[in-house]
Scaffold this active site. Structure first.
Site, short mmCIF file in Angstrom:
data_model
loop_
_atom_site.label_atom_id
_atom_site.label_comp_id
_atom_site.label_asym_id
_atom_site.label_seq_id
_atom_site.Cartn_x
_atom_site.Cartn_y
_atom_site.Cartn_z
N ASP A 11 0.89 -1.16 0.00
CA ASP A 11 0.00 0.00 0.00
C ASP A 11 0.92 1.21 0.00
OD1 ASP A 11 -1.57 2.15 0.66
OD2 ASP A 11 -2.62 1.15 2.31
N ASP A 52 -6.69 -0.88 -1.44
CA ASP A 52 -5.63 0.14 -1.55
C ASP A 52 -4.25 -0.49 -1.75
OD1 ASP A 52 -5.24 -0.97 0.95
OD2 ASP A 52 -5.50 0.89 2.07
N TYR A 90 -3.67 9.19 0.04
CA TYR A 90 -3.69 9.00 1.49
C TYR A 90 -2.64 7.97 1.94
CZ TYR A 90 -5.17 8.96 6.20
OH TYR A 90 -5.16 9.10 7.56
N GLY A 103 18.66 -5.65 -0.05
CA GLY A 103 18.92 -6.99 -0.57
C GLY A 103 17.71 -7.89 -0.64
N ASN A 104 16.78 -7.76 0.32
CA ASN A 104 15.59 -8.59 0.31
C ASN A 104 14.44 -7.74 0.84
OD1 ASN A 104 13.51 -10.54 1.09
ND2 ASN A 104 15.08 -12.10 0.76
N TYR A 233 1.03 0.35 14.80
CA TYR A 233 0.04 0.14 13.76
C TYR A 233 0.39 0.93 12.50
CZ TYR A 233 -4.20 -0.11 11.13
OH TYR A 233 -5.10 -0.33 10.13
N LYS A 236 -3.21 -2.98 8.13
CA LYS A 236 -3.20 -4.45 8.20
C LYS A 236 -2.28 -5.01 7.13
CE LYS A 236 -5.65 -6.54 11.41
NZ LYS A 236 -4.97 -7.27 12.43
N ASP A 237 -2.12 -6.32 7.14
CA ASP A 237 -1.08 -6.94 6.34
C ASP A 237 -1.55 -7.31 4.94
OD1 ASP A 237 0.28 -6.99 8.93
OD2 ASP A 237 -1.25 -8.50 9.33
N ASP A 238 -2.88 -7.39 4.80
CA ASP A 238 -3.46 -7.56 3.47
C ASP A 238 -2.71 -8.59 2.63
OD1 ASP A 238 -5.13 -5.61 4.44
OD2 ASP A 238 -4.08 -3.99 3.44
N ASP A 291 -14.90 0.81 5.57
CA ASP A 291 -13.56 0.48 5.03
C ASP A 291 -13.47 -0.99 4.62
OD1 ASP A 291 -12.80 3.08 5.45
OD2 ASP A 291 -11.22 2.63 6.91
N TYR A 352 -5.46 -0.67 17.06
CA TYR A 352 -5.49 0.64 17.71
C TYR A 352 -6.05 0.38 19.09
CZ TYR A 352 -5.98 3.24 13.22
OH TYR A 352 -5.83 3.78 11.99
C1 F6R Z 1 -7.61 -0.91 7.98
C2 F6R Z 1 -7.45 0.40 7.34
C3 F6R Z 1 -8.43 1.48 7.60
C4 F6R Z 1 -7.84 2.51 8.55
C5 F6R Z 1 -8.86 3.60 8.91
C6 F6R Z 1 -8.25 4.70 9.76
O1 F6R Z 1 -6.59 -1.75 7.63
O2 F6R Z 1 -6.49 0.65 6.64
O3 F6R Z 1 -9.64 0.96 8.10
O4 F6R Z 1 -7.39 1.90 9.72
O5 F6R Z 1 -9.36 4.20 7.71
O6 F6R Z 1 -7.15 5.20 9.10
P1 F6R Z 1 -6.27 6.43 9.62
O7 F6R Z 1 -5.82 6.09 11.01
O8 F6R Z 1 -5.18 6.49 8.62
O9 F6R Z 1 -7.17 7.63 9.58
MG MG Z 2 -4.10 1.75 3.39
MG MG Z 3 -4.70 -2.50 2.17
#
Ligand code: F6R
Ligand code: MG
Ligand code: MG
Length: 369
Positions: A11, A52, A90, A103-104, A233, A236-238, A291, A352
């Site tokens: 992302d 994203d 964003y 390197g990796n 944070y 996420k790892d997606d 989201d 969070y």
């Molecule tokens: C979950 C994710 C979104 C954000 C949320 C708050 O993985 O990416 O749900 O956690 O939109 O985002 P911020 O803290 O950037 O305003």
């Molecule tokens: Mg994102």
């Molecule tokens: Mg994502």
């Protein structure tokens, strides 16, 4: 020939918020990939997005963990980040956790799933890409593909699958791995992978050694935990995964069948909620409601002499409408819980939390029971 199939994703900026990837980032990545293809670094590529996350799907002959390939991906993400900054997207560059490539790409923020294999006469490979969830979200569907006869009749009726599969399972908290066999260790495997925030399926191998080399994976999942890498944070790892199909492996339809059940995964809003995973075509791979809800897309390729050919967008099909409707029912049901568990994740899994602050403030007001 031996071919390596790599998905490297990151992302590097959302449009708008955390919902989608801007088309200009995709164009930018395509340009970099095209240059690398001309130079002969990769054989072929396909750039796409899910939510994203910018997804680089590549084939090459350099093996896994190759410095040149990882560097190409890193530089591509850096180029895309420049555009993301220019457009003020964003969280521009959010998954590039380091200033310089060393390197990796593993441990630097992007997610990686790659495997090297001997290309068969017909080689169907499916790229699964998720947004708004974590690597453990793949445990249930991968288990069902390779170990559940109610999903995969081939396990019962195809002699070339009958001996089962070996699962490589990682403990991502303790940084250990274990190899376990189906069908005989099924109960123990489930005891681990049911705890999906800790134990994740990393790779699967066939036990039918006349068809597949013992060390040649038939499925691989990205297991990067951003939270652990960054120590805070950062989204996420997606995760992404690569799965091979047919001729001694689950048929394409057996690989897709587990997704008919929109199982609950962790992630969604603020990486802190349980919700259903919804299979969608790329055109619908946008995370809008709260989201999310978490999405999975599947692109199928028929790999030929190390090239990808055209992708088939496998969930872009009315056959998945029922599942999508079900996912939305579940999303609605879960949302009604508001800030309550089990919609909201238990404290230890939340990305969070304001709780330490609240407890500190309330400290003096707490009385002994
Ligand atoms: C979950 C994710 C979104 C954000 C949320 C708050 O993985 O990416 O749900 O956690 O939109 O985002 P911020 O803290 O950037 O305003
Ligand atoms: Mg994102
Ligand atoms: Mg994502």
């Amino acid at each position: 020939m031996k071919v390596t199939f790599s998905i490297i994703k990151a992302d590097v900026g959302g449009w708008p918020g955390h919902s989608l990837v801007h088309p200009r980032l995709i164009e930018t990545a395509e340009k970099e990939m095209e240059k690398a293809k001309k130079k002969g670094i990769i054989r072929d590529f396909h750039v796409t997005h899910v939510g994203d996350d910018l997804e680089l799907i590549m084939t090459h002959t350099k093996g896994t963990d190759n410095k040149q390939i990882h560097e190409l991906a890193w530089k591509t993400f850096e180029k895309a980040t420049e555009v993301a900054k220019e457009l003020k997207l964003y969280g521009a560059g959010q998954d590039l956790l380091s200033d310089a490539f060393s390197g990796n790409i593993k441990g630097m923020g992007p997610g990686v799933a790659e495997m090297e294999f001997e290309e068969r006469k017909g080689e169907p490979v499916i790229a699964f890409m998720m947004d708004k969830t974590e690597p453990g979200a793949f445990n249930l569907p991968i288990y069902r593909m390779f170990a559940d006869p109610f999903n995969t009749p081939g396990l019962v009726i195809d002699p070339s699958m009958h001996r089962g599969f070996t699962f490589e399972i990682w403990d991502i908290m303790e940084h250990k791995k274990v190899f376990m066999n189906t069908p005989e260790e099924t109960y123990d495997i489930l005891a681990l992978i049911g705890a999906k925030s800790r134990f994740v399926i990393k790779r699967v191998y066939s036990r039918n050694s006349d068809k597949f080399a013992k060390d040649e994976p038939v499925a691989v999942v990205s297991t990067e935990k951003l939270y652990q890498i960054a120590g805070e944070y950062v989204g996420k790892d997606d995760p992404v995964a690569v799965v091979r199909a047919q001729s001694g492996l689950p048929a394409l339809g057996e690989v897709l069948e587990p997704w008919a059940f929109p199982h609950l995964v962790s992630g969604w809003m603020r990486g802190s909620h349980n919700g259903p995973i919804m299979p969608v075509g790329i055109k619908n791979a946008k995370c809008t409601r709260f989201d999310g809800p978490p999405r999975v897309a599947a692109l199928g390729f028929q790999v030929a002499n190390g090239t990808l050919g055209m992708p088939a967008d496998l969930f872009d099909d009315p056959a998945w409408d029922y599942t999508r409707n079900k996912a939305q029912d579940i999303a609605e049901y879960m949302r009604r819980h508001g800030p309550f568990e089990p919609h909201r994740l238990p404290l230890e899994d939340m990305e969070y939390t304001t709780l330490p602050g609240i407890m500190k403030e309330l400290g003096p007001r707490f009385q002994k029971l």
